[in-house]
Design a protein around this motif. Structure first.
Motif, PDB file in Angstrom:
ATOM      1  N   LEU A  53       0.829  -1.192   0.158  1.00 20.50           N
ATOM      2  CA  LEU A  53       0.021   0.042   0.168  1.00 20.50           C
ATOM      3  C   LEU A  53       0.815   1.159   0.135  1.00 20.50           C
ATOM      4  O   LEU A  53       0.719   2.158  -1.041  1.00 20.50           O
ATOM      5  CB  LEU A  53      -1.200   0.043   1.157  1.00 20.50           C
ATOM      6  CG  LEU A  53      -2.034  -1.180   1.143  1.00 20.50           C
ATOM      7  CD1 LEU A  53      -2.603  -0.840   2.485  1.00 20.50           C
ATOM      8  CD2 LEU A  53      -2.792  -0.927   0.030  1.00 20.50           C
ATOM      9  N   GLU A 183      -4.157   7.550  -3.261  1.00 20.64           N
ATOM     10  CA  GLU A 183      -4.726   6.614  -2.660  1.00 20.64           C
ATOM     11  C   GLU A 183      -4.973   5.429  -3.393  1.00 20.64           C
ATOM     12  O   GLU A 183      -5.699   5.304  -4.632  1.00 20.64           O
ATOM     13  CB  GLU A 183      -6.033   7.357  -1.867  1.00 20.64           C
ATOM     14  CG  GLU A 183      -6.751   6.425  -0.839  1.00 20.64           C
ATOM     15  CD  GLU A 183      -8.025   6.889  -0.245  1.00 20.64           C
ATOM     16  OE1 GLU A 183      -8.509   6.477   0.707  1.00 20.64           O
ATOM     17  OE2 GLU A 183      -8.333   7.960  -0.764  1.00 20.64           O
ATOM     18  N   ASP A 184      -4.850   4.271  -2.659  1.00 21.28           N
ATOM     19  CA  ASP A 184      -5.293   2.834  -3.007  1.00 21.28           C
ATOM     20  C   ASP A 184      -4.424   2.519  -4.501  1.00 21.28           C
ATOM     21  O   ASP A 184      -4.796   1.899  -5.440  1.00 21.28           O
ATOM     22  CB  ASP A 184      -6.627   2.692  -3.107  1.00 21.28           C
ATOM     23  CG  ASP A 184      -7.413   2.778  -2.019  1.00 21.28           C
ATOM     24  OD1 ASP A 184      -6.677   2.526  -1.030  1.00 21.28           O
ATOM     25  OD2 ASP A 184      -8.697   3.339  -2.188  1.00 21.28           O
ATOM     26  N   SER A 186      -1.390   0.679  -6.520  1.00 19.58           N
ATOM     27  CA  SER A 186      -0.393  -0.482  -6.412  1.00 19.58           C
ATOM     28  C   SER A 186       0.803  -0.465  -7.271  1.00 19.58           C
ATOM     29  O   SER A 186       1.005   0.525  -8.113  1.00 19.58           O
ATOM     30  CB  SER A 186      -1.377  -1.518  -6.832  1.00 19.58           C
ATOM     31  OG  SER A 186      -1.916  -1.602  -7.869  1.00 19.58           O
TER      32      SER A 186
END
Length: 328
Positions: A53, A183-184, A186
Motif C-alpha cells: 500500500l 490513494e489505493d 498499487s
C-alpha cells in the motif's frame, strides 16, 4: 555556497519525503517494526501495509512529482514565462480528458491499462492540435495562445462528460479522479506510469543548453546554431508523454510544475539549465510531502492531493501579483 549545497539538500529532502511516505499512514507502525517488515520479517499484516500500500504510493509520489516539476521548469524556460506549467499548453487537460473518456465509457472493465493509454493519447492529441494551431511559428506567445485554446477545448469536453454522465455514480467517479489522489495505488499503477515518465524525462534531457540559448530570443538562439523546431518537438513531446503517464495514475494534480521552479530559482544562477533538474528532485519531494499531509490532516474523508497542491499554488500567484503591482 548556497548553490553548492542545493543538490545535497534536495537529495536529503527527497529521501526524507520518501521515508515519511512509507512510514506515515492511518495505521501507526513503529520504526523498528517497519524496518523489520521491509526486511521480510515481522508481522505479515504490517508488511502488506508497507509494501503493498504505502511503498507504491510513495514511489508514484516521487515519480509524478519529479515529472511535473521537470515539465514546469522546462516550459518556463522554453516559453520565457514564469507562470508556465503543463496545463498552459493543454497537455494536462488533454490527458485528463482522455482519462475521463475511459471512465465515462467504462473502458477499464476491458483492461486496466485503458486509463493510462487513453490519458497518453489525450495528451498526444492535445499536442498534435497545438502544433496544428501554432503552425510554423516559434513565438512563445503563439504557443501559449494555442495552448489556452487546446486547454479550453479539453475542459469543455470534461464538462460535457460530467453533464452527460449516465448516472450520479459515474459523475462522482469522474469528479473524484479529477481532484487528484494517490490513494489505493498499487505496483500495477507504478509499472504503468514509470515507462511513460522515463520516456518523457529522456526527451527533456539535454535541453538545458537550448533553453539557455532561448533566453537571448529566437533569433539569438538560431544564431548560436540551435534547431528550434527540433527543440520544440522534443520538449513538447516529452511533456505530453511524461505528463500523460503521470496524470493517468494520479489524476489531475495542478500547480506543482508552477510552484517548484520558483522555489528552486533563488538558489541557482537563474538560468533555465540550472533550474531544470533540481526542479525534478524538488517536485518529487514536494508532491510526496503533500501526499503525507493529506494523510495526517484530520478530516472525515482523506483530502484529495490536487486540492492541497492548489492551495500551495496560491502564494506563488500572490507573490507575482505583488511584484507586478510594484512594476506598474
Amino acid at each position: 555556497m548556497t548553490r553548492r549545497w542545493l543538490w545535497p539538500a534536495l537529495i536529503l529532502l527527497t529521501i526524507a519525503a520518501a521515508a515519511l511516505g512509507v512510514g506515515i499512514g492511518s495505521t501507526s507502525i513503529p520504526p523498528a517494526r517497519a524496518f523489520a517488515a521491509l526486511a521480510g520479517h515481522g508481522d505479515p499484516i504490517e508488511r502488506a501495509i508497507l509494501i503493498e500500500l504505502r511503498l507504491p504510493r510513495a514511489i508514484l509520489g516521487l515519480a509524478v512529482g519529479a515529472m511535473l516539476g521537470l515539465s514546469g521548469a522546462a516550459l518556463q524556460g522554453f516559453l520565457r514565462n514564469p507562470l508556465a506549467e503543463p496545463s498552459v499548453l493543454g497537455a494536462s487537460n488533454g490527458a485528463a480528458l482522455g482519462a475521463v473518456i475511459a471512465l465515462y465509457f467504462g473502458l477499464m472493465q476491458w483492461h486496466s491499462a485503458a486509463l493510462p493509454v487513453m490519458a497518453i493519447l489525450g495528451a498526444l492529441t492535445a499536442l498534435a492540435l497545438l502544433f496544428a494551431l501554432a503552425g510554423r511559428s516559434e513565438s512563445p506567445l503563439t504557443l501559449i495562445l494555442a495552448g489556452i485554446a487546446v486547454a479550453t477545448l479539453a475542459g469543455a469536453g470534461i464538462s460535457l462528460a460530467l453533464n452527460l454522465a449516465p448516472n450520479p455514480f459515474a459523475a462522482i467517479e469522474i469528479m473524484t479522479w479529477l481532484l487528484g489522489s494517490l490513494e489505493d495505488r498499487s505496483f500495477e499503477h507504478v509499472l504503468l506510469a514509470l515507462p511513460c515518465i522515463a520516456i518523457g524525462a529522456m526527451l527533456l534531457a539535454g535541453q538545458g543548453r537550448a533553453l539557455d540559448a532561448l533566453t537571448l530570443g529566437e533569433d539569438g538562439a538560431m544564431a548560436l546554431g540551435m534547431d528550434l523546431r527540433r527543440t520544440r518537438a522534443r520538449l513538447l513531446l516529452g511533456v505530453a508523454i511524461g505528463v500523460g503517464g503521470a496524470v493517468a495514475v494520479s489524476g489531475a494534480i495542478g500547480f506543482v510544475g508552477l510552484i517548484v521552479p520558483h522555489l528552486i530559482r533563488p538558489f541557482t544562477d537563474r538560468s533555465p539549465s540550472a533550474v531544470l533538474w533540481p526542479s525534478a528532485l524538488a517536485g518529487a519531494a514536494l508532491l510526496t510531502l503533500a501526499d503525507v499531509a493529506v494523510r495526517v490532516i484530520p478530516s472525515t474523508n482523506e483530502l484529495k492531493l490536487g486540492v492541497v497542491t492548489a492551495f500551495l499554488g496560491v502564494p506563488v500567484f500572490l507573490a507575482h501579483l505583488m511584484r507586478e503591482r510594484r512594476l506598474w
